[in-house]
Design a protein around this motif. Structure first.
Motif, short mmCIF file in Angstrom:
data_model
loop_
_atom_site.label_atom_id
_atom_site.label_comp_id
_atom_site.label_asym_id
_atom_site.label_seq_id
_atom_site.Cartn_x
_atom_site.Cartn_y
_atom_site.Cartn_z
N UNK A 42 -8.78 -61.53 -32.06
CA UNK A 42 -9.11 -59.88 -31.80
C UNK A 42 -8.38 -59.19 -32.59
N UNK A 43 -8.16 -57.86 -32.79
CA UNK A 43 -7.36 -57.17 -33.60
C UNK A 43 -6.51 -56.05 -32.42
N UNK A 44 -7.11 -56.13 -31.20
CA UNK A 44 -6.28 -54.99 -30.41
C UNK A 44 -5.50 -55.78 -29.19
N UNK A 76 -3.16 -39.97 -36.27
CA UNK A 76 -4.42 -41.23 -35.83
C UNK A 76 -5.78 -40.17 -36.07
N UNK A 77 -6.39 -41.02 -36.79
CA UNK A 77 -7.44 -41.02 -37.20
C UNK A 77 -8.59 -41.82 -36.25
N UNK A 78 -8.90 -42.72 -36.07
CA UNK A 78 -9.13 -43.89 -35.19
C UNK A 78 -9.11 -43.77 -33.92
N UNK A 79 -9.68 -42.41 -33.14
CA UNK A 79 -9.76 -42.37 -31.42
C UNK A 79 -10.84 -42.65 -30.58
N UNK A 80 -12.22 -42.97 -31.51
CA UNK A 80 -13.37 -42.18 -30.72
C UNK A 80 -12.93 -43.91 -29.25
N UNK A 81 -12.07 -45.20 -29.57
CA UNK A 81 -12.68 -45.95 -28.59
C UNK A 81 -10.98 -45.84 -27.45
N UNK A 82 -10.18 -44.42 -27.77
CA UNK A 82 -9.75 -44.13 -26.46
C UNK A 82 -8.56 -43.85 -27.03
N UNK A 83 -7.62 -43.67 -26.14
CA UNK A 83 -5.88 -43.07 -26.49
C UNK A 83 -5.35 -44.86 -26.54
N UNK A 84 -5.91 -45.91 -26.22
CA UNK A 84 -5.19 -47.42 -26.19
C UNK A 84 -5.58 -48.16 -27.74
N UNK A 85 -6.61 -47.81 -28.39
CA UNK A 85 -7.41 -48.38 -29.08
C UNK A 85 -6.04 -48.45 -30.11
N UNK A 86 -5.79 -47.35 -31.49
CA UNK A 86 -5.68 -47.83 -32.28
C UNK A 86 -3.91 -48.05 -32.02
#
Length: 136
Positions: A42-44, A76-86
């Protein structure tokens, strides 16, 4: 000899969770001697080894990581999956995705105060898949 074993850990909330006993249960009997290499797919979320006795260590880890890598940063540009994702991706890269542990006398040759941590950086990341590789 090399053996690969797929393991699945249950869903954990965000935080640092000792999973040594769960991993040992999932693996079953260890060889007499060798090396256990664990890789999280996993990456998160990440894996690390640290103190297994005082729960405040886990709280301090969480507080420190949340201060180092904040949510909702304007860059942050990668934000579509929620505040905790990036932030989770960044934290996981800081911690790492693997640990290697010597095996001696059919057990993990960890220090007295060491345990394996699942570092869950999402609020609810789901079940986490690991690959255990045994080198004997």
């Amino acid at each position: 000899m090399i053996q690969h074993i797929e393991l699945t850990l249950p869903e954990y909330p965000r935080g640092f969770h000792l999973v040594t006993d769960e991993i040992l249960t999932l693996l079953g009997e260890l060889p007499k001697d060798g090396i256990l290499h664990l890789f999280i797919k996993h990456t998160s979320a990440g894996l690390t080894i640290n103190e297994n006795a005082d729960a405040t260590v886990r709280e301090d880890f969480a507080n420190s990581f949340d201060r180092l890598v904040k949510e909702r940063e304007p860059f942050y540009r990668h934000t579509i999956e929620g505040d905790d994702d990036m932030p989770a991706h960044i934290k996981a890269s800081l911690v790492g995705f693997t640990v290697s542990i010597p095996i001696a006398n059919h057990g993990l040759d960890l220090g007295v105060w060491q345990g394996i941590y699942l570092c869950e950086f999402r609020n609810w990341g789901g079940r986490r898949n690991l690959v255990a590789t045994l080198y004997t």
